[in-house]
Design a protein around this motif. Structure first.
Motif, PDB file in Angstrom:
ATOM      1  N   PRO A  88       0.807  -1.226   0.000  1.00  0.00           N
ATOM      2  CA  PRO A  88       0.000   0.000   0.000  1.00  0.00           C
ATOM      3  C   PRO A  88       0.838   1.273   0.000  1.00  0.00           C
ATOM      4  O   PRO A  88       0.395   2.318  -0.466  1.00  0.00           O
ATOM      5  CB  PRO A  88      -0.821  -0.120   1.285  1.00  0.00           C
ATOM      6  CG  PRO A  88      -0.877  -1.588   1.568  1.00  0.00           C
ATOM      7  CD  PRO A  88       0.437  -2.130   1.109  1.00  0.00           C
ATOM      8  N   GLY A  89       2.058   1.199   0.544  1.00  0.00           N
ATOM      9  CA  GLY A  89       2.929   2.376   0.576  1.00  0.00           C
ATOM     10  C   GLY A  89       3.292   2.903  -0.795  1.00  0.00           C
ATOM     11  O   GLY A  89       3.670   4.073  -0.927  1.00  0.00           O
ATOM     12  N   ALA A  90       3.182   2.062  -1.829  1.00  0.00           N
ATOM     13  CA  ALA A  90       3.495   2.516  -3.187  1.00  0.00           C
ATOM     14  C   ALA A  90       2.584   3.660  -3.604  1.00  0.00           C
ATOM     15  O   ALA A  90       2.973   4.514  -4.414  1.00  0.00           O
ATOM     16  CB  ALA A  90       3.359   1.349  -4.169  1.00  0.00           C
ATOM     17  N   VAL A  91       1.368   3.695  -3.040  1.00  0.00           N
ATOM     18  CA  VAL A  91       0.419   4.765  -3.387  1.00  0.00           C
ATOM     19  C   VAL A  91       0.977   6.125  -2.982  1.00  0.00           C
ATOM     20  O   VAL A  91       0.860   7.103  -3.717  1.00  0.00           O
ATOM     21  CB  VAL A  91      -0.953   4.511  -2.721  1.00  0.00           C
ATOM     22  CG1 VAL A  91      -1.913   5.669  -3.017  1.00  0.00           C
ATOM     23  CG2 VAL A  91      -1.532   3.182  -3.182  1.00  0.00           C
ATOM     24  N   PRO A 238      -9.618   6.642   7.962  1.00  0.00           N
ATOM     25  CA  PRO A 238      -8.363   6.851   8.691  1.00  0.00           C
ATOM     26  C   PRO A 238      -7.410   5.655   8.560  1.00  0.00           C
ATOM     27  O   PRO A 238      -6.191   5.834   8.450  1.00  0.00           O
ATOM     28  CB  PRO A 238      -8.817   7.036  10.146  1.00  0.00           C
ATOM     29  CG  PRO A 238     -10.233   7.477  10.045  1.00  0.00           C
ATOM     30  CD  PRO A 238     -10.792   6.759   8.867  1.00  0.00           C
ATOM     31  N   GLU A 239      -7.995   4.467   8.566  1.00  0.00           N
ATOM     32  CA  GLU A 239      -7.164   3.258   8.464  1.00  0.00           C
ATOM     33  C   GLU A 239      -6.487   3.169   7.102  1.00  0.00           C
ATOM     34  O   GLU A 239      -5.316   2.793   7.005  1.00  0.00           O
ATOM     35  CB  GLU A 239      -8.038   2.019   8.692  1.00  0.00           C
ATOM     36  CG  GLU A 239      -7.254   0.722   8.683  1.00  0.00           C
ATOM     37  CD  GLU A 239      -8.143  -0.491   8.929  1.00  0.00           C
ATOM     38  OE1 GLU A 239      -7.732  -1.600   8.553  1.00  0.00           O
ATOM     39  OE2 GLU A 239      -9.238  -0.314   9.491  1.00  0.00           O
ATOM     40  N   VAL A 240      -7.213   3.528   6.040  1.00  0.00           N
ATOM     41  CA  VAL A 240      -6.654   3.477   4.686  1.00  0.00           C
ATOM     42  C   VAL A 240      -5.482   4.447   4.568  1.00  0.00           C
ATOM     43  O   VAL A 240      -4.386   4.081   4.109  1.00  0.00           O
ATOM     44  CB  VAL A 240      -7.726   3.801   3.633  1.00  0.00           C
ATOM     45  CG1 VAL A 240      -7.080   4.004   2.257  1.00  0.00           C
ATOM     46  CG2 VAL A 240      -8.763   2.689   3.563  1.00  0.00           C
ATOM     47  N   PHE A 241      -5.694   5.700   4.976  1.00  0.00           N
ATOM     48  CA  PHE A 241      -4.619   6.682   4.901  1.00  0.00           C
ATOM     49  C   PHE A 241      -3.451   6.284   5.809  1.00  0.00           C
ATOM     50  O   PHE A 241      -2.281   6.421   5.436  1.00  0.00           O
ATOM     51  CB  PHE A 241      -5.135   8.067   5.298  1.00  0.00           C
ATOM     52  CG  PHE A 241      -5.796   8.809   4.177  1.00  0.00           C
ATOM     53  CD1 PHE A 241      -5.036   9.480   3.235  1.00  0.00           C
ATOM     54  CD2 PHE A 241      -7.179   8.830   4.049  1.00  0.00           C
ATOM     55  CE1 PHE A 241      -5.638  10.172   2.193  1.00  0.00           C
ATOM     56  CE2 PHE A 241      -7.787   9.520   3.016  1.00  0.00           C
ATOM     57  CZ  PHE A 241      -7.014  10.192   2.086  1.00  0.00           C
ATOM     58  N   GLY A 242      -3.767   5.794   7.000  1.00  0.00           N
ATOM     59  CA  GLY A 242      -2.716   5.376   7.930  1.00  0.00           C
ATOM     60  C   GLY A 242      -1.879   4.256   7.347  1.00  0.00           C
ATOM     61  O   GLY A 242      -0.639   4.261   7.456  1.00  0.00           O
ATOM     62  N   ILE A 319      -9.529  -0.276  -3.874  1.00  0.00           N
ATOM     63  CA  ILE A 319      -8.841  -1.541  -3.591  1.00  0.00           C
ATOM     64  C   ILE A 319      -8.575  -1.714  -2.095  1.00  0.00           C
ATOM     65  O   ILE A 319      -8.878  -2.761  -1.511  1.00  0.00           O
ATOM     66  CB  ILE A 319      -7.513  -1.603  -4.381  1.00  0.00           C
ATOM     67  CG1 ILE A 319      -7.795  -1.697  -5.892  1.00  0.00           C
ATOM     68  CG2 ILE A 319      -6.668  -2.794  -3.922  1.00  0.00           C
ATOM     69  CD1 ILE A 319      -6.548  -1.581  -6.748  1.00  0.00           C
ATOM     70  N   ILE A 320      -8.000  -0.674  -1.468  1.00  0.00           N
ATOM     71  CA  ILE A 320      -7.556  -0.812  -0.080  1.00  0.00           C
ATOM     72  C   ILE A 320      -8.728  -0.783   0.899  1.00  0.00           C
ATOM     73  O   ILE A 320      -8.772  -1.556   1.861  1.00  0.00           O
ATOM     74  CB  ILE A 320      -6.520   0.283   0.262  1.00  0.00           C
ATOM     75  CG1 ILE A 320      -5.268   0.098  -0.614  1.00  0.00           C
ATOM     76  CG2 ILE A 320      -6.127   0.207   1.737  1.00  0.00           C
ATOM     77  CD1 ILE A 320      -4.244   1.206  -0.465  1.00  0.00           C
ATOM     78  N   SER A 321      -9.708   0.108   0.662  1.00  0.00           N
ATOM     79  CA  SER A 321     -10.818   0.216   1.615  1.00  0.00           C
ATOM     80  C   SER A 321     -11.696  -1.031   1.641  1.00  0.00           C
ATOM     81  O   SER A 321     -12.320  -1.339   2.646  1.00  0.00           O
ATOM     82  CB  SER A 321     -11.682   1.446   1.296  1.00  0.00           C
ATOM     83  OG  SER A 321     -12.353   1.292   0.065  1.00  0.00           O
ATOM     84  N   THR A 322     -11.716  -1.768   0.515  1.00  0.00           N
ATOM     85  CA  THR A 322     -12.507  -3.008   0.463  1.00  0.00           C
ATOM     86  C   THR A 322     -11.656  -4.238   0.769  1.00  0.00           C
ATOM     87  O   THR A 322     -12.182  -5.349   0.811  1.00  0.00           O
ATOM     88  CB  THR A 322     -13.154  -3.180  -0.924  1.00  0.00           C
ATOM     89  OG1 THR A 322     -12.128  -3.202  -1.926  1.00  0.00           O
ATOM     90  CG2 THR A 322     -14.127  -2.033  -1.212  1.00  0.00           C
TER      91      THR A 322
END
Length: 513
Positions: A88-91, A238-242, A319-322
């Protein structure tokens, strides 16, 4: 062949290219004093005010041509690939590349406008890296070397945009359509090829008109759906951004040790998606009718934001939130799974991640919507690729006296890109992406190195634009006045404007007397 492509790809996309692109973006951000933030009002103003002419498209149409090339399969499948192999950090590193790349885009696109010229067959404006590489130092001893460099770039761009890159787009469309409706990839390739042939025969004006209709509609619709999904999963924002920020700096336990991969895949897919520094934006920028090169530089700088900060972010949030993704080790789907997520087994890295993400929120809706979005995004991108290839072929056509020969080369180019679309639709995704990465990486190397050496005219244009704005004027470009050589198109335009002003002054004096 697969091993050869992988080896070549690894050489081109070494850490050196990643640091070159990030470093160039940071440098241009400093020397332009953060124009990607302080000049946002100029960006928005020019998009709405620019007008087209007999020979040039409007700033908005130029932006749509540019976005047609930027907003494509990279915004969907490319983001999924970056997350799968970089975490996820690639985003975050895609965002960083977009912010810094906006300044890079301004420099290259302003240069594209400064050194543009008119096509002797169609009268349309032509320009881009091959033109500014040749012309900017034409008055110096470096001229022979720069001519060779320009020729190499033009050849690389023609190969990349007529053969390497279109295959990625058609492959993504074919895969998404087959996943959604079970349509054979071969039939999808044929339909794409026929539609492509119909539009490219109409030239830049038809491409611009089509892109102006389709790109805004699909981009807005896609972002709206992403926002709906995000807010339906509101508690996870918040979890997605974190997760994105922690993973980007190696602070998330589940993705520890992936910092290098996050940067590599974020920058690689960021460059592929927003094209900053790749050398594709200047061609669309040069086609615009403006009174000052910096105006279109601002418009193309904003295009990077639209592509990455809006469309790519929408994909990442879906992708990440789901939780519909997997993260693999060794940068391969054959490697061990580091994070399994909630995505069903058997879904390949790519559009399937987004389709499953949408499907988890709107049952039965995801595959069809993503297939339609990819079809439109990818098709407009292929159109933009054709325009880029034709522009660089026009660079060579300046030296061909026979109009028949010039037209024959244009038709040969059209056949080549149609074959690429057909082949890309039926080939494997890995081979398509490998060829695309080679094409993007090669042109990025050539162009970023070039604009680092040739930046001065673009910086002079920016300074001149700012000075005229402070005087309350609508900036008009006169290259000789600010010491820019070989900008022949603008020299002639400045002379014509001065003559018109002098004639108008004489008529005014006569009327008053």
């Amino acid at each position: 062949m697969a091993d050869f492509l992988t080896a070549l790809n690894n050489i081109i996309w070494s850490p050196a290219l990643v640091f070159l692109c990030l470093g160039a973006g940071l440098y241009f951000t400093v020397v332009t004093r953060g124009l990607q933030v302080r000049c946002i009002p100029d960006m928005l103003s020019q998009i709405s005010k620019g007008k087209k002419s007999e020979h040039g498209v409007s700033s908005f149409e130029s932006l749509m041509i540019s976005l047609a090339g930027r907003v494509g399969i990279g915004n969907i499948a490319g983001v999924a690939t970056a997350i799968a192999f970089g975490g996820p950090g690639a985003v975050f590193w895609m965002w960083a590349m977009a912010f810094l790349g906006s300044a890079t885009s301004f420099i290259e696109c302003t240069l594209g406008q400064i050194y543009k010229e008119q096509d002797r067959d169609t009268g349309e404006y032509r320009g881009g890296p091959a033109f500014y590489i040749e012309k900017s130092l034409k008055h110096t001893k470096a001229a022979p070397f720069m001519l060779v460099y320009a020729i190499v770039f033009a050849i690389a761009m023609i190969l990349a945009t007529s053969y390497f890159l279109p295959g990625i787009q058609s492959n993504g469309v074919a895969a998404a359509v087959e996943n959604a409706w079970g349509v054979s990839v071969g039939w999808t390739g044929v339909v794409l090829a026929v539609m492509l042939a119909i539009i490219i025969i109409g030239g830049i004006k038809r491409i611009a008109n089509f892109a102006s209709l389709v790109v805004p509609f699909m981009a807005v619709a896609y972002i709206i759906i992403a926002l709906i999904i995000l807010f339906m999963n509101f508690s996870q924002i918040p979890e997605v951004f974190g997760l994105i920020f922690k993973s980007a700096f190696n602070l998330e336990a589940g993705f520890s040790g992936m910092l290098g991969l996050a940067i590599m895949w974020g920058v690689k897919r960021g460059i592929y998606s927003n094209e900053a520094g790749q050398g594709t934006g200047p061609q669309a920028a040069a086609a615009a009718e403006v009174s000052h090169p910096a105006k279109q530089g601002f418009v193309q700088a904003f295009a990077v934001y639209v592509d990455t900060l809006f469309v790519c972010s929408a994909t990442a949030f879906i992708i990440i939130s789901t939780d519909m993704y997997k993260v693999f080790e060794n940068e391969s789907e054959d490697g061990p799974v580091r994070y399994a997520g909630a995505i069903p087994d058997g879904v390949a890295v790519g559009p399937g991640y987004v389709q499953e993400g949408m499907n988890s929120t709107f049952s039965g809706f995801g595959p069809s919507f993503v297939a339609v979005a990819i079809a439109f995004f990818a098709f407009t991108t292929i159109l933009a690729y054709y325009y880029l290839a034709e522009t660089n072929l026009a660079y060579f056509n300046r030296w061909i006296k026979s109009q028949t020969a010039r037209r024959a080369l244009i038709w040969l180019l059209r056949v080549l890109i149609i074959v690429s679309v057909l082949y890309g639709a039926v080939t494997t995704p890995g081979a398509a992406w490998a060829l695309g990465d080679i094409g993007v990486g090669t042109t990025a190397w050539l162009n970023v190195v070039a604009i680092l050496f040739l930046q001065v005219p673009a910086l002079k244009a920016l300074k001149d634009y700012t000075a005229q704005k402070k005087q309350g004027l609508d900036p008009q470009f006169d290259p000789e006045k600010i010491g820019i050589k070989n900008a022949d198109f603008w020299v002639e335009r400045a002379k014509a404007r001065k003559a018109a002003e002098a004639n108008k002054a004489q008529l005014t004096d006569v009327d008053e007397s």
